[in-house]
Design a protein around this motif. Structure first.
Motif, PDB file in Angstrom:
ATOM      1  N   MET A   1       0.838  -1.178   0.000  1.00 45.56           N
ATOM      2  CA  MET A   1       0.000   0.000   0.000  1.00 45.56           C
ATOM      3  C   MET A   1       0.882   1.240   0.000  1.00 45.56           C
ATOM      4  O   MET A   1       1.952   1.247   0.588  1.00 45.56           O
ATOM      5  CB  MET A   1      -0.919  -0.009   1.232  1.00 45.56           C
ATOM      6  N   MET A   2       0.413   2.271  -0.644  1.00 45.70           N
ATOM      7  CA  MET A   2       1.136   3.534  -0.702  1.00 45.70           C
ATOM      8  C   MET A   2       1.152   4.196   0.672  1.00 45.70           C
ATOM      9  O   MET A   2       0.321   3.917   1.521  1.00 45.70           O
ATOM     10  CB  MET A   2       0.475   4.472  -1.721  1.00 45.70           C
ATOM     11  N   LYS A   3       2.096   5.112   0.843  1.00 40.28           N
ATOM     12  CA  LYS A   3       2.232   5.808   2.108  1.00 40.28           C
ATOM     13  C   LYS A   3       1.074   6.794   2.308  1.00 40.28           C
ATOM     14  O   LYS A   3       0.747   7.584   1.436  1.00 40.28           O
ATOM     15  CB  LYS A   3       3.555   6.557   2.143  1.00 40.28           C
ATOM     16  N   LEU A   4       0.476   6.749   3.481  1.00 47.06           N
ATOM     17  CA  LEU A   4      -0.602   7.652   3.868  1.00 47.06           C
ATOM     18  C   LEU A   4       0.019   8.984   4.279  1.00 47.06           C
ATOM     19  O   LEU A   4       0.845   9.037   5.184  1.00 47.06           O
ATOM     20  CB  LEU A   4      -1.393   7.043   5.021  1.00 47.06           C
ATOM     21  N   LEU A   5      -0.358  10.054   3.576  1.00 48.26           N
ATOM     22  CA  LEU A   5       0.231  11.365   3.842  1.00 48.26           C
ATOM     23  C   LEU A   5      -0.593  12.220   4.798  1.00 48.26           C
ATOM     24  O   LEU A   5      -0.050  12.867   5.688  1.00 48.26           O
ATOM     25  CB  LEU A   5       0.408  12.150   2.537  1.00 48.26           C
ATOM     26  N   SER A   6      -1.913  12.241   4.585  1.00 54.07           N
ATOM     27  CA  SER A   6      -2.742  13.111   5.410  1.00 54.07           C
ATOM     28  C   SER A   6      -4.166  12.585   5.468  1.00 54.07           C
ATOM     29  O   SER A   6      -4.569  11.766   4.643  1.00 54.07           O
ATOM     30  CB  SER A   6      -2.748  14.539   4.852  1.00 54.07           C
ATOM     31  N   CYS A   7      -4.895  13.086   6.445  1.00 54.26           N
ATOM     32  CA  CYS A   7      -6.302  12.719   6.618  1.00 54.26           C
ATOM     33  C   CYS A   7      -7.084  13.968   6.979  1.00 54.26           C
ATOM     34  O   CYS A   7      -6.547  14.894   7.585  1.00 54.26           O
ATOM     35  CB  CYS A   7      -6.464  11.708   7.746  1.00 54.26           C
TER      36      CYS A   7
ATOM     37  N   TYR B   1      -5.749   6.645  13.448  1.00 53.22           N
ATOM     38  CA  TYR B   1      -7.051   6.004  13.275  1.00 53.22           C
ATOM     39  C   TYR B   1      -7.143   5.418  11.868  1.00 53.22           C
ATOM     40  O   TYR B   1      -7.445   4.243  11.688  1.00 53.22           O
ATOM     41  CB  TYR B   1      -8.145   7.044  13.511  1.00 53.22           C
ATOM     42  N   ALA B   2      -6.885   6.250  10.867  1.00 56.14           N
ATOM     43  CA  ALA B   2      -6.980   5.801   9.476  1.00 56.14           C
ATOM     44  C   ALA B   2      -5.985   4.682   9.179  1.00 56.14           C
ATOM     45  O   ALA B   2      -6.332   3.690   8.535  1.00 56.14           O
ATOM     46  CB  ALA B   2      -6.747   6.976   8.530  1.00 56.14           C
ATOM     47  N   GLN B   3      -4.760   4.824   9.669  1.00 57.14           N
ATOM     48  CA  GLN B   3      -3.740   3.808   9.399  1.00 57.14           C
ATOM     49  C   GLN B   3      -4.111   2.468  10.026  1.00 57.14           C
ATOM     50  O   GLN B   3      -3.964   1.424   9.401  1.00 57.14           O
ATOM     51  CB  GLN B   3      -2.371   4.269   9.921  1.00 57.14           C
ATOM     52  N   MET B   4      -4.634   2.491  11.253  1.00 57.94           N
ATOM     53  CA  MET B   4      -5.038   1.234  11.893  1.00 57.94           C
ATOM     54  C   MET B   4      -6.212   0.585  11.167  1.00 57.94           C
ATOM     55  O   MET B   4      -6.251  -0.633  11.019  1.00 57.94           O
ATOM     56  CB  MET B   4      -5.390   1.467  13.364  1.00 57.94           C
ATOM     57  N   VAL B   5      -7.166   1.390  10.709  1.00 59.43           N
ATOM     58  CA  VAL B   5      -8.293   0.837   9.953  1.00 59.43           C
ATOM     59  C   VAL B   5      -7.790   0.213   8.659  1.00 59.43           C
ATOM     60  O   VAL B   5      -8.145  -0.925   8.323  1.00 59.43           O
ATOM     61  CB  VAL B   5      -9.359   1.922   9.671  1.00 59.43           C
ATOM     62  N   LEU B   6      -6.956   0.926   7.940  1.00 59.58           N
ATOM     63  CA  LEU B   6      -6.451   0.440   6.653  1.00 59.58           C
ATOM     64  C   LEU B   6      -5.570  -0.796   6.801  1.00 59.58           C
ATOM     65  O   LEU B   6      -5.566  -1.672   5.936  1.00 59.58           O
ATOM     66  CB  LEU B   6      -5.694   1.547   5.934  1.00 59.58           C
ATOM     67  N   ASP B   7      -4.822  -0.867   7.897  1.00 62.00           N
ATOM     68  CA  ASP B   7      -3.931  -2.009   8.135  1.00 62.00           C
ATOM     69  C   ASP B   7      -4.635  -3.186   8.804  1.00 62.00           C
ATOM     70  O   ASP B   7      -4.021  -4.217   9.051  1.00 62.00           O
ATOM     71  CB  ASP B   7      -2.735  -1.587   8.995  1.00 62.00           C
ATOM     72  N   GLY B   8      -5.909  -3.005   9.165  1.00 64.57           N
ATOM     73  CA  GLY B   8      -6.650  -4.068   9.831  1.00 64.57           C
ATOM     74  C   GLY B   8      -6.249  -4.266  11.286  1.00 64.57           C
ATOM     75  O   GLY B   8      -6.430  -5.349  11.837  1.00 64.57           O
ATOM     76  N   GLU B   9      -5.723  -3.221  11.920  1.00 67.07           N
ATOM     77  CA  GLU B   9      -5.243  -3.313  13.298  1.00 67.07           C
ATOM     78  C   GLU B   9      -6.194  -2.704  14.318  1.00 67.07           C
ATOM     79  O   GLU B   9      -5.932  -2.764  15.513  1.00 67.07           O
ATOM     80  CB  GLU B   9      -3.882  -2.621  13.414  1.00 67.07           C
ATOM     81  N   ILE B  10      -7.292  -2.120  13.871  1.00 61.64           N
ATOM     82  CA  ILE B  10      -8.180  -1.410  14.797  1.00 61.64           C
ATOM     83  C   ILE B  10      -8.809  -2.363  15.817  1.00 61.64           C
ATOM     84  O   ILE B  10      -8.940  -2.032  16.987  1.00 61.64           O
ATOM     85  CB  ILE B  10      -9.247  -0.581  14.035  1.00 61.64           C
TER      86      ILE B  10
END
Length: 82
Positions: free
Chosen positions: A1-7, A58-67
């Motif tokens: 997955m590409m690097k998450l820059l901002s939310c 929050y977004a990174q954990m959701v996207l990585d399935g870690e939430i």
């Protein structure tokens, strides 16, 4: 997955708009996330706390399935303070 820059949280749609380094924008439905992972009032409070205080995490954990794992740790960020 590409690097998450901002939310950015869009209160009108209750979605997090996540922008990646390649210019892709992904919209995360916070209601669906809460319905899936917020099984208790404490978990819902924790999700809200993350949403308002640690949006990128929050977004990174959701996207990585870690939430789900994060919520299982029983953090108490969302609780009321004395």
């Amino acid at each position: 997955m590409m690097k998450l820059l901002s939310c950015r949280y869009n209160m009108d749609t209750n979605r997090v708009e996540a922008r990646f380094e390649d210019g892709t924008v992904l919209s995360l439905d916070c209601i669906a996330i809460e319905d899936e992972y917020g099984n208790t009032p404490a978990q819902r409070a924790e999700l809200d706390w993350l949403l308002y205080n640690k949006l990128l995490e929050y977004a990174q954990m959701v996207l990585d399935g870690e939430i789900e794992h994060f919520l299982s740790l029983g953090c108490d960020h969302g609780g009321l303070e004395d």
